[in-house]
Design a protein around this motif. Sequence first.
Motif, short mmCIF file in Angstrom:
data_model
loop_
_atom_site.label_atom_id
_atom_site.label_comp_id
_atom_site.label_asym_id
_atom_site.label_seq_id
_atom_site.Cartn_x
_atom_site.Cartn_y
_atom_site.Cartn_z
N GLY A 63 0.80 -1.22 0.00
CA GLY A 63 0.00 0.00 0.00
C GLY A 63 0.83 1.27 0.00
O GLY A 63 0.27 2.38 0.01
N TYR A 64 2.15 1.10 -0.04
CA TYR A 64 3.04 2.26 -0.04
C TYR A 64 4.02 2.13 -1.21
O TYR A 64 4.39 1.02 -1.61
CB TYR A 64 3.83 2.36 1.27
N GLU A 65 4.43 3.30 -1.72
CA GLU A 65 5.33 3.29 -2.86
C GLU A 65 6.77 3.05 -2.45
O GLU A 65 7.52 2.35 -3.13
CB GLU A 65 5.23 4.63 -3.61
N PHE A 66 7.20 3.64 -1.32
CA PHE A 66 8.59 3.51 -0.91
C PHE A 66 8.70 3.73 0.60
O PHE A 66 7.75 4.14 1.26
CB PHE A 66 9.48 4.54 -1.63
N THR A 67 9.92 3.47 1.11
CA THR A 67 10.25 3.79 2.49
C THR A 67 11.71 4.24 2.52
O THR A 67 12.47 3.99 1.58
CB THR A 67 10.06 2.59 3.43
N TRP A 68 12.09 4.92 3.60
CA TRP A 68 13.47 5.38 3.74
C TRP A 68 14.26 4.37 4.56
O TRP A 68 13.81 3.89 5.59
CB TRP A 68 13.51 6.74 4.43
N GLN A 69 15.49 4.06 4.09
CA GLN A 69 16.35 3.13 4.80
C GLN A 69 17.80 3.59 4.72
O GLN A 69 18.20 4.31 3.80
CB GLN A 69 16.24 1.71 4.21
N ASN A 70 18.59 3.17 5.70
CA ASN A 70 20.04 3.45 5.69
C ASN A 70 20.75 2.36 4.92
O ASN A 70 21.23 1.38 5.50
CB ASN A 70 20.57 3.52 7.13
N VAL A 71 20.82 2.49 3.61
CA VAL A 71 21.38 1.41 2.78
C VAL A 71 22.50 1.88 1.86
O VAL A 71 23.19 1.05 1.27
CB VAL A 71 20.27 0.77 1.92
N GLY A 72 22.72 3.18 1.72
CA GLY A 72 23.69 3.67 0.75
C GLY A 72 25.10 3.76 1.28
O GLY A 72 25.34 3.83 2.49
N LYS A 73 26.05 3.75 0.36
CA LYS A 73 27.46 3.88 0.70
C LYS A 73 28.18 4.57 -0.45
O LYS A 73 28.04 4.15 -1.60
CB LYS A 73 28.08 2.51 0.98
N THR A 74 28.92 5.63 -0.14
CA THR A 74 29.67 6.35 -1.17
C THR A 74 31.11 6.54 -0.72
O THR A 74 31.43 6.48 0.48
CB THR A 74 29.05 7.73 -1.47
N ARG A 75 31.97 6.79 -1.69
CA ARG A 75 33.39 7.03 -1.41
C ARG A 75 33.85 8.22 -2.23
O ARG A 75 33.67 8.25 -3.44
CB ARG A 75 34.23 5.80 -1.74
N ASN A 76 34.39 9.22 -1.54
CA ASN A 76 34.97 10.39 -2.19
C ASN A 76 36.45 10.45 -1.87
O ASN A 76 36.86 10.28 -0.71
CB ASN A 76 34.30 11.68 -1.68
N SER A 77 37.25 10.70 -2.88
CA SER A 77 38.69 10.86 -2.68
C SER A 77 39.20 11.92 -3.63
O SER A 77 38.63 12.14 -4.71
CB SER A 77 39.43 9.54 -2.91
N GLY A 78 40.24 12.59 -3.22
CA GLY A 78 40.75 13.63 -4.08
C GLY A 78 41.99 14.30 -3.53
O GLY A 78 42.49 13.96 -2.45
N VAL A 79 42.48 15.26 -4.28
CA VAL A 79 43.65 16.03 -3.90
C VAL A 79 43.41 17.49 -4.25
O VAL A 79 42.77 17.81 -5.26
CB VAL A 79 44.92 15.50 -4.61
N GLU A 80 43.89 18.39 -3.40
CA GLU A 80 43.76 19.82 -3.62
C GLU A 80 45.13 20.46 -3.49
O GLU A 80 45.87 20.18 -2.55
CB GLU A 80 42.79 20.44 -2.61
N ILE A 81 45.46 21.32 -4.45
CA ILE A 81 46.76 21.99 -4.48
C ILE A 81 46.53 23.49 -4.59
O ILE A 81 45.74 23.94 -5.43
CB ILE A 81 47.62 21.50 -5.65
N ALA A 82 47.19 24.26 -3.76
CA ALA A 82 47.12 25.72 -3.81
C ALA A 82 48.54 26.27 -3.80
O ALA A 82 49.37 25.85 -2.98
CB ALA A 82 46.33 26.26 -2.63
N LEU A 83 48.83 27.18 -4.73
CA LEU A 83 50.17 27.76 -4.85
C LEU A 83 50.09 29.28 -4.82
O LEU A 83 49.09 29.89 -5.24
CB LEU A 83 50.83 27.33 -6.16
N ASN A 84 51.16 29.88 -4.33
CA ASN A 84 51.36 31.33 -4.42
C ASN A 84 52.76 31.55 -4.97
O ASN A 84 53.74 31.11 -4.35
CB ASN A 84 51.23 32.00 -3.05
N THR A 85 52.85 32.18 -6.13
CA THR A 85 54.15 32.36 -6.76
C THR A 85 54.36 33.82 -7.15
O THR A 85 53.40 34.53 -7.48
CB THR A 85 54.27 31.49 -8.03
#
Length: 360
Positions: A63-85
């Motif tokens: 009788g319901y279209e959906f429900t909310w659950q804790n099922v997701g998993k994501t991964r973020n990775s990266g690098v940041e570079i800042a220079l002053n020349t």
Amino acid sequence: EQSAMGYLPTELANNQLGWERTEEYNVGVDFGFLNNRINGSIDGYVRNTDDLLMKRNLPITTGYEFTWQNVGKTRNSGVEIALNTVPVVTKDFKWTITPTYSKNTNNVQNTGKNEYTYTDYLAGNAFENGKPVNAVYSWKFTGLDPQYGYATFAHTSRDQSQIVKMDDPKDYLVYSGQADPKISGGFTTSLRYKNLTLNANFAYSLGSVKRLNFLYSGALTMPAPQDNLHKDLLKRWKKPGDELTTNIPGFVFDGSTEYNLYVPIPSTVSLNSYEMYNYSDIRVVKGDFLRCRNLSLSYTIPQKYLKKFGVSMMSCMFNVTNPLTICSSKFRGQDPEQGGTGGTALPITQTYSFSLNVSF
């Protein structure tokens, strides 16, 4: 008869919902060389998110279209570079450059078992294991019909008997790329000669895709007289043979429903081919760009010319915002930074200003 107020729940409660959990690891280093004429920082990070809150489709018998659950998993990775020349510095001249660089990789690691509609995939709202967040899917454009000029796509037909229904939208849609850039950054530069200074601020983005603005919805066989349409429609299909030189569908003049195509979607019989064209891979372009966000030229009048007027300081500046953008020619005036998965993205306007600063 008596009336009464009632309430109808639209979502199934879940008393096991919890907080999303994120683990983040960072490492960084600051450095400086040549009396700090070259200095900056390098930072790397990994961010893992578990128990991501996501919608889960439910059987219709609940009788319901959906429900909310804790099922997701994501991964973020990266690098940041800042220079002053400071490449050049003398008594009267100084040149500084401040570049920044950021590379990010995001992937969906686990979504549980979920069923997304084809509209979720077209809008970039479907999360698939191994694909980036905001992955963009599209209809596969296969050309224009030579007789009527409507757009055609893989797994669709004007003949319903030729259609094979498919439950998974990934079987009849194609992956077009990710809406978020893989690499982004910018740089500012300043050139000063005595009292004259030129400043510029640039930004760049690489690795994303964008949908072009919709040409025509196809809701009616012909646009209404008051509709504001893109001039690209002047290059549309008009007669047999035009399909060899253009990929823009024509208009229906005979009042028929030639825009409609039978589709492999189980819950849908047919769709408007012009609407499908707007969400097709031929309307997806690389979102790479280099933009000058700001350009200014200022001059400070030497003090020796101001004393006899009782003025302690006087300077003037001319400033321009968004004077230059380098991007794919297919954007044709559309802003590559705006929008992404469908709709209308208006260009950022240029502004010009002149200022005079006087102190007594």
